[in-house]
Enzyme design. Structure first.
Site, PDB file in Angstrom:
ATOM      1  N   HIS A 140       0.814  -1.221   0.000  1.00 57.06           N
ATOM      2  CA  HIS A 140       0.000   0.000   0.000  1.00 57.06           C
ATOM      3  C   HIS A 140       0.849   1.274   0.000  1.00 57.06           C
ATOM      4  O   HIS A 140       0.294   2.374  -0.103  1.00 57.06           O
ATOM      5  CB  HIS A 140      -0.905   0.045   1.233  1.00 57.06           C
ATOM      6  CG  HIS A 140      -2.006  -0.962   1.242  1.00 57.06           C
ATOM      7  ND1 HIS A 140      -2.841  -1.151   0.168  1.00 57.06           N
ATOM      8  CD2 HIS A 140      -2.405  -1.844   2.195  1.00 57.06           C
ATOM      9  CE1 HIS A 140      -3.716  -2.108   0.455  1.00 57.06           C
ATOM     10  NE2 HIS A 140      -3.462  -2.545   1.668  1.00 57.06           N
ATOM     11  N   ASP A 147      -3.274 -10.374  -2.269  1.00 58.39           N
ATOM     12  CA  ASP A 147      -3.793  -9.822  -1.014  1.00 58.39           C
ATOM     13  C   ASP A 147      -5.225  -9.325  -1.264  1.00 58.39           C
ATOM     14  O   ASP A 147      -5.535  -8.843  -2.358  1.00 58.39           O
ATOM     15  CB  ASP A 147      -2.904  -8.662  -0.580  1.00 58.39           C
ATOM     16  CG  ASP A 147      -3.237  -8.118   0.807  1.00 58.39           C
ATOM     17  OD1 ASP A 147      -2.472  -8.371   1.739  1.00 58.39           O
ATOM     18  OD2 ASP A 147      -4.258  -7.411   0.925  1.00 58.39           O
ATOM     19  N   HIS A 161      -6.755  -6.794  -0.310  1.00 59.07           N
ATOM     20  CA  HIS A 161      -6.844  -5.342  -0.489  1.00 59.07           C
ATOM     21  C   HIS A 161      -6.051  -4.922  -1.726  1.00 59.07           C
ATOM     22  O   HIS A 161      -5.020  -5.514  -2.046  1.00 59.07           O
ATOM     23  CB  HIS A 161      -6.314  -4.626   0.754  1.00 59.07           C
ATOM     24  CG  HIS A 161      -6.999  -5.061   2.012  1.00 59.07           C
ATOM     25  ND1 HIS A 161      -6.370  -5.811   2.991  1.00 59.07           N
ATOM     26  CD2 HIS A 161      -8.276  -4.886   2.420  1.00 59.07           C
ATOM     27  CE1 HIS A 161      -7.236  -6.068   3.965  1.00 59.07           C
ATOM     28  NE2 HIS A 161      -8.388  -5.521   3.640  1.00 59.07           N
ATOM     29  N   ASP A 206      -5.302 -12.479   3.534  1.00 63.77           N
ATOM     30  CA  ASP A 206      -6.518 -11.901   4.094  1.00 63.77           C
ATOM     31  C   ASP A 206      -7.755 -12.140   3.227  1.00 63.77           C
ATOM     32  O   ASP A 206      -8.847 -11.689   3.574  1.00 63.77           O
ATOM     33  CB  ASP A 206      -6.350 -10.395   4.367  1.00 63.77           C
ATOM     34  CG  ASP A 206      -5.452  -9.697   3.368  1.00 63.77           C
ATOM     35  OD1 ASP A 206      -5.174 -10.282   2.312  1.00 63.77           O
ATOM     36  OD2 ASP A 206      -5.027  -8.571   3.657  1.00 63.77           O
TER      37      ASP A 206
END
Length: 368
Positions: free
Chosen positions: A142, A179, A181, A267
């Site tokens: 991120h 991931d 996200h 996740d």
């Protein structure tokens, strides 16, 4: 030739300080493990422990690494950003961006986390290892060049790519981010470049809220070299493998990279507290098998997985073990204690058919 496993105990010592999402710590509010951060060391430490208990660790080439040096970090991050990060770290810690708290020494630990990824990519690119797994913490996908967010303080994978490119070890790199996200940091760094293909499979509308759209394909020279696949909440084993077969594998085959890197978050797992997907340990093993076979076919097996998210302390170790055993071609297993229950909870045939149709539609819009 073997599978490298890069880790360092100091990465488990990264801390968010006195921090919580919903209420301040103090008075009658008891601090949570990790200072209130879902990103805490236990998911990673318990993964490493499970590798040791099953004996899989004995089949891996164990490595650590030095901190990524300032010159290496500046291949991605501006000097002013690094200066402020170091100043705050020396002064006791703080928060530079959005949801990126760190304690004293956070700069050095983040540089070490990046260093693990740098060393893994370098050794695989040089042929000293067949493939590798970097247990990096804090994560990195991120983090933008000058703005950290989502627990990520340095862009670990981008730093590793640029370090390898600076040494002439790679020219074209494909980054697959599974991931849950969106990998907004990696996307932003390479959005206008055609030498790095970025692919993100993520839950639609999760985090960040304003990135990850299907229509975001890159710009300038990078047009067409960024692929987002925003998947519906509830996507499970079948949908993830369908996304790999319909979009990921064809895209990487067309790109013909020298190296493949996976931003390996867990996740998307069915019990993760920060997502609403239904992947299992079996899903991550199957995706790893597909990408490993692809790497063997396209780039001499050069494949590096860099640990990102995953917030279930109990389940991440089983997902990681299944992934690493597959990467290493090991027969050692850590049977998923909830496998039968999780298979029963997969999407219904009708919902799964809807999810697969949605992926087919997106694949068509992307040209696959």
């Amino acid at each position: 030739m073997s599978t490298g496993f890069f880790s360092d105990e100091r990465c488990f010592w990264h801390a968010g300080g006195n921090y919580a999402f919903t209420m301040p710590i103090g008075g009658l509010v008891q601090p949570q493990v990790g200072g209130g951060l879902p990103e805490n060391p236990e998911t990673k430490r318990r993964l490493k422990n499970l590798l040791e208990v099953t004996g899989l660790m004995g089949e891996l080439n164990l490595r650590s690494a030095e901190m990524a040096g300032r010159e290496t970090l500046e291949l991605v991050h501006p000097a002013a950003y690094l200066d402020e990060f170091k100043r705050m770290s020396d002064a006791g810690g703080g928060e530079l961006g959005l949801r990126t708290p760190f304690a004293q020494g956070g700069y050095e630990i983040a540089a070490l986390s990046a260093g693990l990824a740098v060393a893994a990519v370098e050794m695989v690119s040089r042929g000293a290892l067949t493939n590798a797994y970097a247990l990096s913490r804090p994560p990195g996908h991120h983090c933008l060049p000058n703005f950290p967010n989502g627990f990520c303080l340095l862009a670990n994978i981008a730093i590793a790519i640029e370090a390898a490119r600076a040494q002439g070890l790679v020219r074209r790199v494909a980054v697959l981010d599974w991931d849950v996200h969106h990998g907004n940091g990696t996307e932003a760094i390479y959005y206008a470049r055609d030498d790095v293909l970025t692919i993100s499979l993520h839950q639609e509308g999760n985090y960040p809220l304003d990135t990850g759209a299907l229509a975001d394909r890159g710009k300038g020279a990078g047009e067409g070299y960024n692929i987002n696949l925003p998947m519906h909440a509830g996507s499970g084993h079948s949908a993830y493998l369908h996304a790999m077969d319909r979009v990921v594998i064809p895209a990487i085959e067309a790109f013909k990279p020298d190296l493949i890197i996976v931003a390996c978050g867990y996740d998307a797992a069915i019990v993760d507290p920060l997502a609403r997907m239904q992947a299992t340990a079996e899903t991550f093993a199957a995706m790893t098998a597909r990408i490993k076979t692809l790497a063997e076919r396209l780039c001499g097996g050069r494949l590096v997985l860099v640990h990102e998210g995953g917030y279930s302390e109990a389940y991440v170790p089983f997902c990681g073990h299944a992934t690493i055993a597959t990467l290493a071609g090991s027969t050692i297993t850590a049977p998923d204690p909830l496998a039968v229950n999780f298979r029963a909870r997969q999407p219904s045939p009708a919902f799964d058919a809807f999810l697969r149709r949605s992926i087919d539609e997106m694949a068509g819009m992307l040209g696959f």
